[in-house]
Design a protein around this motif. Sequence first.
Motif, PDB file in Angstrom:
ATOM      1  N   LEU A   1      -9.935  12.764  -1.506  1.00  0.00           N
ATOM      2  CA  LEU A   1      -8.537  12.640  -1.309  1.00  0.00           C
ATOM      3  C   LEU A   1      -8.142  11.663  -2.574  1.00  0.00           C
ATOM      4  O   LEU A   1      -7.031  11.720  -2.982  1.00  0.00           O
ATOM      5  N   TYR A   2      -9.053  10.915  -2.956  1.00  0.00           N
ATOM      6  CA  TYR A   2      -8.674   9.869  -3.975  1.00  0.00           C
ATOM      7  C   TYR A   2      -8.844  10.442  -5.425  1.00  0.00           C
ATOM      8  O   TYR A   2      -8.892  10.029  -6.450  1.00  0.00           O
TER       9      TYR A   2
ATOM     10  N   GLU B   1      -2.661   5.777   9.239  1.00  0.00           N
ATOM     11  CA  GLU B   1      -2.336   5.002   8.309  1.00  0.00           C
ATOM     12  C   GLU B   1      -3.546   5.002   7.105  1.00  0.00           C
ATOM     13  O   GLU B   1      -3.239   4.652   6.060  1.00  0.00           O
TER      14      GLU B   1
ATOM     15  N   ARG C   1      -1.816   3.614  -4.886  1.00  0.00           N
ATOM     16  CA  ARG C   1      -2.882   4.103  -4.110  1.00  0.00           C
ATOM     17  C   ARG C   1      -4.201   4.114  -4.537  1.00  0.00           C
ATOM     18  O   ARG C   1      -5.262   3.849  -4.203  1.00  0.00           O
TER      19      ARG C   1
ATOM     20  N   VAL D   1       2.889   2.394   1.935  1.00  0.00           N
ATOM     21  CA  VAL D   1       3.175   3.390   3.242  1.00  0.00           C
ATOM     22  C   VAL D   1       4.801   3.137   3.506  1.00  0.00           C
ATOM     23  O   VAL D   1       5.318   3.857   3.902  1.00  0.00           O
TER      24      VAL D   1
ATOM     25  N   PHE E   1      -7.766  -0.071   1.138  1.00  0.00           N
ATOM     26  CA  PHE E   1      -7.073  -0.534   2.266  1.00  0.00           C
ATOM     27  C   PHE E   1      -8.164  -0.560   3.369  1.00  0.00           C
ATOM     28  O   PHE E   1      -8.598   0.319   3.691  1.00  0.00           O
TER      29      PHE E   1
ATOM     30  N   LEU F   1      -5.076   7.329   6.184  1.00  0.00           N
ATOM     31  CA  LEU F   1      -4.522   8.759   5.454  1.00  0.00           C
ATOM     32  C   LEU F   1      -3.482   8.471   4.535  1.00  0.00           C
ATOM     33  O   LEU F   1      -3.676   8.994   3.229  1.00  0.00           O
ATOM     34  N   LEU F   2      -2.690   7.695   5.222  1.00  0.00           N
ATOM     35  CA  LEU F   2      -1.398   7.391   4.077  1.00  0.00           C
ATOM     36  C   LEU F   2      -1.638   6.478   2.986  1.00  0.00           C
ATOM     37  O   LEU F   2      -1.049   6.685   2.032  1.00  0.00           O
ATOM     38  N   VAL F   3      -2.573   5.721   3.230  1.00  0.00           N
ATOM     39  CA  VAL F   3      -2.903   4.707   1.991  1.00  0.00           C
ATOM     40  C   VAL F   3      -3.824   5.374   1.031  1.00  0.00           C
ATOM     41  O   VAL F   3      -3.885   5.003  -0.081  1.00  0.00           O
TER      42      VAL F   3
ATOM     43  N   TYR G   1     -12.518   9.380  12.115  1.00  0.00           N
ATOM     44  CA  TYR G   1     -12.556  10.888  12.665  1.00  0.00           C
ATOM     45  C   TYR G   1     -13.845  10.963  13.320  1.00  0.00           C
ATOM     46  O   TYR G   1     -14.926  11.169  12.592  1.00  0.00           O
TER      47      TYR G   1
ATOM     48  N   SER H   1       0.920  -1.224   0.075  1.00  0.00           N
ATOM     49  CA  SER H   1      -0.048   0.112   0.011  1.00  0.00           C
ATOM     50  C   SER H   1       0.861   1.267  -0.024  1.00  0.00           C
ATOM     51  O   SER H   1       0.389   2.261   0.305  1.00  0.00           O
TER      52      SER H   1
ATOM     53  N   PHE I   1     -12.659  11.026   2.166  1.00  0.00           N
ATOM     54  CA  PHE I   1     -11.580  10.178   1.433  1.00  0.00           C
ATOM     55  C   PHE I   1     -11.954  10.367   0.049  1.00  0.00           C
ATOM     56  O   PHE I   1     -11.046  10.252  -0.794  1.00  0.00           O
TER      57      PHE I   1
END
Lengths: 278, 670
Positions: free
Chosen positions: A129-130, B221, A101, A78, A106, B223-225, A114, A76, A126
Amino acid sequence: MTGIARMTSSSTDSRSVDEYGEAMISVKNLVKEFSQRQGGKFRAVDEVSFQAYRGEIVCLLGVNGAGKTTTMRLLSTVFKPSGGSAEICGYDIHREAQKVRENLGFLSGDTGLYNRLRAREFIRYFGRLYGTEDAVITRRIREMADLLDMHEFLDRKIEFLSSGMKQKVSIARSIIHDPPVMIFDEPTSGLDILTSRNIVAFIRDCKKRGKCVLFSTHIMREAERLADRIVLIHKGKVLADDTLENLRLNTGQTDLDDIFVYFVNRFTDDMEVTADEF
Amino acid sequence: MSFKKALTVYRKELLELFRDRRTLFTTIILPLILYPLIFVGYSALMTRQTGVLEQKGAIIAVVDSADDASSRIIVSHLDKIDHFKPPEIKDQIQQQYDDKFIDGIVTIRDTTLTSGINGYQISVQFDRATDKGRMIIDKLRRAFASAEKEVLSGMLQERGVSDKLLDAMIVKEIDTSTRQKKMGMVLGMILPYLMIVLLVTSAAVVAADLVAGEKERKTLETLLVSAVARNEIVLGKYLTIITFAFLNVVINLFSLFFSMKYMLSMSGIQTEGVKIPLEGFGILLLAMIPLATLFAAILLSISTFSRHMKEARSYEQPLLMVTIMLAMISFFPAIEMNKLLALVPVINISLLFKAVMINEYQLSHLLLTIGSTVVYDILAIWMTIRLFNSEGVLFRVDDDTSIKNIRKEKRSLFNPFYGLVYFTLSLLVWFYLGMLLQSGKDKLEGLVQSQLLLILLPVLLIIRILKLKANEVLRFKLPKANQLLLLPFIAIPAMLIVAYLMQSINMVFPISQKYIESMQALMNISANPWILLLTLALLPGICEEVLFRGWLMRFYESSGKVIAVVCTALFFAVFHLDPVRLLPTFLLGLLLGYLTIRSGSIISSMISHTINNGFAVLVASFEGAWIIRSLFGASGQIHHWMMPPVVLIFIIALLMFHKATANKELKCVE
């Protein structure tokens, strides 16, 4: 749904990998070393290689500390690999991390959320973010709410949700960008039976939709129930990579616990590992 | 990098922050109620209480043993004081005072002064430690002043001299400052301090939550992925801290401004010409931006480094304390902005504020302040992004640092936390016991004792107890000959650079006469320069190097060579307990640490340290010698022209040393 949904097979038969077409996850001699405070290096992942295909559920099976999580963190993006390579949908995990990513969903068992956001806001965050369009996000949230029965709590703050509801929100978050590859790191750890069932059902559903699924676990039953193929990992090394039936045939054992012990014993003859430990 | 994604992160963080009731309360609601409460409430209470105190009055016994016409005049003036009463019982006055029945005793005696004139001696017993005592003495002084004039004029008239003589000297104070400027001066002291402290504390609260909090809640994590780049995350979070800290400052200022305005109008003070310098506020807010960004970046890297919020908060504490202390510079008299101070973060903003508030600031200082802060800022952001890309930092785990484990695995002793503990303990010992040892008659002997007993001995003892190999741990081995030869060419120029730096600092903060005297006393004890060289140069060169470069450095090596050198240099600087010399000693510490790490030998830094100290001793011992005179001008200052060649020699020697030790470095890596 995208074209990936072509594959709708839900059987756990042992077809040869070639029938699945191109590999979605392709791992070649992957190595990850961590430097230790006392000096020297520790190999958490040691020359790991395996592949996973469309519509296939592959299980990384191993005890705690075997290197499962590190492998998944490498895939992934990281972590950066210390050696070897891996590709997700043909994108290199090191050179094309961003693309990797984008094609990856994942989910892990102990993922936090949150708490001060509402479920809908969390999923939308999210999605953005994608890089997914807002209109698409809205549509997909509606679809997922239908699928996972989330309408009732979609606009509630996450801190007020039950653990089962939170798990559904996490699932929705992981597929908001409709990735062709899903990675689940110990997805049921710390969850109660009912919530675990949601996850298991979801993993099966992913397969139905033709996604490539890689999940890790230390629970033999879970691997038995879900996996098309099992990759046995121990001390950073792959000990076996085959379907459950082939593993049974090759070892002469019926129980996965015994199969696992068989391989570990073969790996370390001097070490007595009993099935009770798992 | 996609700015859009950074903005997505930013918007989400703000939304989350504003959903948090506690943050909302402390940043927005609290300042809005607090200032009106403090200003209006406090001033009202103050006026009222002062009134209460005056109304209550005091019991004052007046003992007039002179009892003549003049002394009766004095008594009559005392009687006129409002709310002062004589005691009901006239005898045993002292006893009554001791039993606190009486608040003060005034005794008037006639006396013959040394000049032969008959006069009066008035003594007052009162207790200054009480509010009443201070009120009594204030009122008595005023009464004495008016009585004095009347008594004097009587005396003059007796001698046939006109009492008009008393008015022969007229003092007229012409204050050219405007009310505006006076206001600015008061604000210039309080505001910078207040604003910097508010900015930093509110930024710290948010920063701890943003990364360490995500680690703690296990959301990092996820957020990181996701498909967001790490620098986009950093940027989003960084903007969040800045916005929040700034919002906090603006709300505080807003509330402060209106509370002050209200107080001024209510207090009935003539407000004509008094204006709160609004445009000054504007400039300040502008100058706060680089400071806010700097702190946002530093705090974000602390938060990134920490495993959980508690750890982040504890790492933030020292930073906050130093900042608060630096910000307090606006309260010090006679420190004014100059080009050097404009380069020191926090201090520069604090002094700039002060200058802006009285409208006497220079544009060059403003630009230097903003410019230097921007440079630090870029460094800090770069560092944060680096940390954010470091797996070791993002997924840091606990080390087993229990005492039990140290016995088992001796290497586990050398971790940063124990290093800090050891340093703190030795600092305390050095400060208290060292002071005790050096307070004796023979300062030199005390110095020798404290170097040997407090610095060297504990390290050797611990090494002995733990059965460590001293030579190996302390890197006690000779460097190669070519490296040894280079050392004087590094150490002597370094010493001159440090001295030159010190000289520049001294221009800003003049050395106190007391310090010079104590140094001279130390030098004069023994006229023999050889003994001085031994005790002031060689001994500290050995002992301090064993402590800092030999021992303490080991605790930080696991965190990387750069961190090890910087940390020990910082300790070295703090250990000298002199804020003015902090920077030069820090730089020297950096050099000594570099020499040790690079050559793998503590001997190199011992030699350099000794050369550095020895040179200072020689300069002081042979003040009159021609070589000293030619190095330093008539004023005892290093010539400016000497610096470029000195720096050049230093750099060349350092480069050669770096090259000479290159093989060594490779071996270490292997």
